[in-house]
Write a protein that holds these residues in place. Structure first.
Motif, PDB file in Angstrom:
ATOM      1  N   SER A  96      81.687 -61.802  86.424  1.00 17.71           N
ATOM      2  CA  SER A  96      82.833 -62.411  87.089  1.00 17.71           C
ATOM      3  C   SER A  96      82.365 -63.409  88.151  1.00 17.71           C
ATOM      4  CB  SER A  96      83.700 -61.333  87.741  1.00 17.71           C
ATOM      5  OG  SER A  96      84.668 -61.918  88.590  1.00 17.71           O
ATOM      6  N   CYS A 156      87.476 -58.520  89.235  1.00 13.69           N
ATOM      7  CA  CYS A 156      87.520 -59.033  87.867  1.00 13.69           C
ATOM      8  C   CYS A 156      88.240 -60.379  87.832  1.00 13.69           C
ATOM      9  CB  CYS A 156      88.245 -58.023  86.982  1.00 13.69           C
ATOM     10  SG  CYS A 156      88.562 -58.594  85.289  1.00 13.69           S
ATOM     11  N   ASP A 157      87.735 -61.301  86.990  1.00 12.74           N
ATOM     12  CA  ASP A 157      88.419 -62.574  86.791  1.00 12.74           C
ATOM     13  C   ASP A 157      88.684 -62.866  85.314  1.00 12.74           C
ATOM     14  OD1 ASP A 157      85.948 -63.229  85.776  1.00 12.74           O
ATOM     15  OD2 ASP A 157      85.637 -64.998  87.037  1.00 12.74           O
ATOM     16  N   CYS A 161      85.228 -55.813  88.718  1.00  8.60           N
ATOM     17  CA  CYS A 161      84.436 -56.259  87.577  1.00  8.60           C
ATOM     18  C   CYS A 161      83.400 -55.218  87.205  1.00  8.60           C
ATOM     19  CB  CYS A 161      83.732 -57.572  87.926  1.00  8.60           C
ATOM     20  SG  CYS A 161      82.489 -58.097  86.730  1.00  8.60           S
ATOM     21  N   THR A 221      86.425 -62.605  82.854  1.00  7.47           N
ATOM     22  CA  THR A 221      85.246 -63.075  82.127  1.00  7.47           C
ATOM     23  C   THR A 221      84.796 -62.086  81.056  1.00  7.47           C
ATOM     24  OG1 THR A 221      84.516 -64.341  84.060  1.00  7.47           O
ATOM     25  CG2 THR A 221      82.850 -63.864  82.395  1.00  7.47           C
ATOM     26  N   LYS A 223      83.178 -61.761  91.955  1.00  7.63           N
ATOM     27  CA  LYS A 223      82.655 -60.422  92.270  1.00  7.63           C
ATOM     28  C   LYS A 223      82.987 -60.036  93.705  1.00  7.63           C
ATOM     29  CE  LYS A 223      78.552 -60.919  89.281  1.00  7.63           C
ATOM     30  NZ  LYS A 223      78.660 -62.395  89.066  1.00  7.63           N
TER      31      LYS A 223
END
Length: 217
Positions: free
Chosen positions: A200, A206-207, A195, A209, A203
């Motif tokens: 995110s 990355c997801d 991220c 967001t 953390k």
């Protein structure tokens, strides 16, 4: 990525300082105050120590803000690529590092970098200490399952590529070892996305967001 480089010379070595990359970790000041003293002008006086000692201390600089030249040997990448997760701060990377844009064009080749993960640096993808100004909070831990740990003898060697996805995460390609104060170190060679929007919920990974918050990187 901006640069603002100052040079300090002695008969044996030249120390280069990029103020745009310094985040005041103070490793140089703690380890060799006779040479690195922010209360003096100039603040770097390489004539006060041997070239070998200065090289040793420069290697402790986690951001790559300090470099040296003019000696018989140039700095070589660390034998292993490492990623250190700093709590509430950046990612410290060491090794044979290459930063690329999303098209695969090389933007920077280095041995030490500090990568922003709060999303607010004015010198993206590098950290500029803005995480302190915005009270960024991020744990130092990580989910081992996302890394596919491996005990391969070749892990952590070779080129470590950081690909900056457009307005998105950093895609890490290569072999590396991840360090954290919250977890045991892990060797991995899985391509992962870190991220860099700062928001995110997973953390340092990355997801997605960044799409919701309109991150621009």
């Amino acid at each position: 990525m901006e640069k603002k480089i100052h040079s300090y010379e002695s008969d044996d070595i030249t120390v280069e300082f990029d103020s745009k990359r310094c985040i005041h970790s103070a490793e140089c000041v703690k380890n060799l105050p006779s040479v690195f003293n922010p209360d003096n002008k100039p603040w770097v006086t390489p004539e006060e120590a041997s070239a070998e000692r200065i090289k040793e201390v420069v290697h402790h600089c986690p951001t790559g803000a300090l470099k040296y030249s003019g000696t018989d040997t140039e700095e070589k990448p660390s034998r292993k690529n490492t990623i250190t997760i700093v709590p509430d701060g950046p990612l410290y990377l060491r090794g044979d590092i290459e930063i690329q844009n999303a098209e695969g064009e090389t933007l920077l080749e280095d041995t030490r970098v500090a990568v922003c993960r709060c999303g607010a640096s004015d010198n993206k993808p590098l950290c500029d200490n803005t995480h302190k100004d915005i009270d960024f909070e991020a744990p130092a831990g990580f989910q081992k399952a996302k890394l596919q740990p491996t005990d391969s003898g070749e892990t952590s060697q070779g080129k470590l590529i950081l690909k900056l996805m457009d307005d998105g995460p950093i895609l890490v390609e290569g072999s590396y070892r991840v360090h954290s104060i919250a977890n045991e170190s892990v060797n991995s060679s899985k391509n992962v996305a870190f991220c860099r929007c700062g928001q995110s919920s997973s953390k340092p990974f990355c997801d997605g967001t960044h799409k919701e918050v309109g991150f621009e990187g």
